[in-house]
Design an enzyme around this catalytic site. Sequence first.
Site, PDB file in Angstrom:
ATOM      1  N   THR A   9       0.444   4.617   0.677  1.00  0.00           N
ATOM      2  CA  THR A   9       0.393   5.528   1.815  1.00  0.00           C
ATOM      3  C   THR A   9       0.732   4.786   3.103  1.00  0.00           C
ATOM      4  O   THR A   9       0.116   3.780   3.440  1.00  0.00           O
ATOM      5  CB  THR A   9      -1.006   6.157   1.939  1.00  0.00           C
ATOM      6  N   ASP A  40      -1.690  -0.207   6.545  1.00  0.00           N
ATOM      7  CA  ASP A  40      -1.843   0.394   7.869  1.00  0.00           C
ATOM      8  C   ASP A  40      -3.243   0.908   8.138  1.00  0.00           C
ATOM      9  O   ASP A  40      -3.548   1.300   9.260  1.00  0.00           O
ATOM     10  CB  ASP A  40      -0.847   1.544   8.052  1.00  0.00           C
ATOM     11  N   ASP A  52       0.865  -1.173   0.000  1.00  0.00           N
ATOM     12  CA  ASP A  52       0.000   0.000   0.000  1.00  0.00           C
ATOM     13  C   ASP A  52       0.906   1.229   0.000  1.00  0.00           C
ATOM     14  O   ASP A  52       1.838   1.309   0.798  1.00  0.00           O
ATOM     15  CB  ASP A  52      -0.886  -0.001   1.242  1.00  0.00           C
TER      16      ASP A  52
END
Length: 798
Positions: A313, A551, A311
């Site tokens: 970000t 996250d 991912d």
Amino acid sequence: MTQETTTDDAPGRVIDTTRGLSAADVAERVARGEVNDVPVRSSRSVGEIVRANVFTRFNAIIGVLFVIILAVGPIQDGLFGFVIVANTGIGIIQELRAKKTLDRLAVIGEAKPRVRRDGVTVPVSADEIVLDDIIELGSGDKGVVDGIVTEAAGLEVDESLLTGEADPVLKKPGDPIMSGSFVVAGNGAFRATRVGKDAYAAQLMEEASRFTLVASELRGGISTILKYVTWVLIPTAIALVISQYRINESDTPEAIRRMVAGVVPMVPEGLVLLTSLAFAVGVIRLGRRQCLVQELPAIEGLARVDVVCLDKTGTLTEGGMNVTDVRALDAALPVRDALGALGTTDPRPNASLQAIIDACPAPSGWTCAATIPFSSARKYSGATFEVDGERQTWLLGAPEMLAKPGDAILKDAEELGSQGLRVLLLVRTGAPVEDLAAPYDADSARPAALVVLEQRLRHDAADTLAYFADQGVATKVISGDNAVSVGAVAAKLGIPGADHPVDARTLPDDREAMADILENNTVFGRVTPQQKRDMVAALQSRGHTVAMTGDGVNDVLALKDADIGVAMGSGSEAARGVAQIVLLNNSFSALPSVVGEGRRVIGNIERVSNLFLTKTAYAVLLAILVVIVNVPYPFLPRHLTLLAWFTIGTPAFFLALAPNKERARTGFVNRVLRTAAPAGVIAGAACFTAYMIARDYYGGTEETRSAETSIATLTLFLVALWVLAIIARPYTWWRVVLVGAMAAGFALVISVPWLQKFFDLKLVGTTMPWTAVGIAVVAAVLVEIVWRIIGRRMAVDA
């Protein structure tokens, strides 16, 4: 605001949900035992560790044989029992060290629910929550107990971990909320109605959060090997004791000693302990790097991964962002005031909104009337404000979601995105946001501004990605951001395929078709949470072992379905809850360390498995040949214990913990058996040949048995030492010293008088010792040839 409870024990109790419980209320509930006392552990208890290491099938077998030897004597023949005690002790000590490390890391990484008490919101541990506590919820928070929603502002909850249903559920005051669910959008609060073991899925959450020794290929393979050994061991022991009883003229103690000598080396007693030891040391090493391993096989699993889904970000970029530009599209609109007002609507802003809050102060006179929270599926948020008696609705989110198709704004946003910038579109619309089910109408929206944000790349991301590329691990960047923007970030990091990013909105629903696109592309933007999950499944359908990093709550479903889920320590509680590995210091650069530990464990256990199973193979062959030929078993238990010390036990301990960068491969059992079985057969045949020649040379009487045994021991040691020398490759200075030290140790035993007497070993004359050396050399050459042939075939198969 107050609410009457529905608990059976106090039907009239009233709780002020704005203030929460008082200290006296909490103390009263603690005294009654109304506490969330479910023992969620990060590791096994001390008792479980001791039981797992002591009460094993093979410890039971060895223990019984040890007791038998103590009964018939002498003590020299019971040395194998002390080896088991030492190995078990080492295993327990290392696992206790690992437990200490894990428990410490678990406390550091533990999410603390926010509870209202005495009018103040305070973070508490999950086990400190009591009945009727008012628990606040925000995006990414997980329900730790069951309850009833008391407040909700666009509160959307994902219950897929409990129900399997992936669609978020909109919660309103009065609706139930279950432990194990997590918030994907909005915020609110709920009152705890069932805590501890009464909570729904409490046991499920305990098991999911526990440091487990679940199935893995390595452990499953060793278990299979041990099952085969058990099948062979029992009938061989029976046949051996009968034959030795007859040969030794009904001398029961001698027959028992010879039977024990034949059976003990069949048991690869230290293999399971060394596997646990290698895993435990890996946990300790990773703990020093602030990696919390929530499941032991995760160390092994990440070493087998051949695709890593990242991912963008929070993984490739740091969490913080900066607003670099606010490009007004309509000068008549109060752009900065609207942005500042939107910043006040979310009590837990994400990184983008926090950057806007820092850049645009909240205006006066803007009163929020209703909000729609950001969600990964919607990709925008918004609010309706009362401004000077007028109701104004503003939305902020992805330009592709808010602008009309073909609008020139999209071209501007794409150009900015191609520079690696993140772009949000602010629009004013006449449609109210109160009705969350109403679809967005771009035609009624009035574009106000493009908000340009700059993301900071992690300084260690490029090196980590280069490591994966060098190790043959493919990387797939999967993000909810604009595809062009994601491609620009990927290009800065040197990721292949970054020049042609794929917009996930164009991906087919068919799994096979999606898998084809995933195989040929690297960077994907505008990916929904469900699509992340589908992408993981599509890659797995092609035989890939997939790791997923993330996250946020939008990553939870994919983290759960991936073979290995890796969450950032600063990420959402939900993401950390389902991941097998948590990087507590948020350092993406720690992943190579995890891969390295996994490869060390897998490669080294495969090495030492060859040693143990070579011993098993030659022990079985020797027992069978002795029964068939009807001769005394050549060894006493002390002789094979001595051989095990110098060719297996001591070197295996060092080899199991050594550095190892070999890439993990599947087929562990097949590879080990293909190499260890032939080596064991050759070693056993050489030993038996030398023994039979020695019996013929020395006379084969009771008085010459020690000399005959010494020749067999010398032959078997030399062949086993060569097997060790092969397994120790590639050579380093310490490996050469290790092999040399084992040879020197054995030489010491057969040359020092008191050691000769203790082990009943003495080489007589020169003819037979040199004959033994010659037979061992021939056997070593055969082992080398067979090992190389099998090695080449396995390389071709791989």
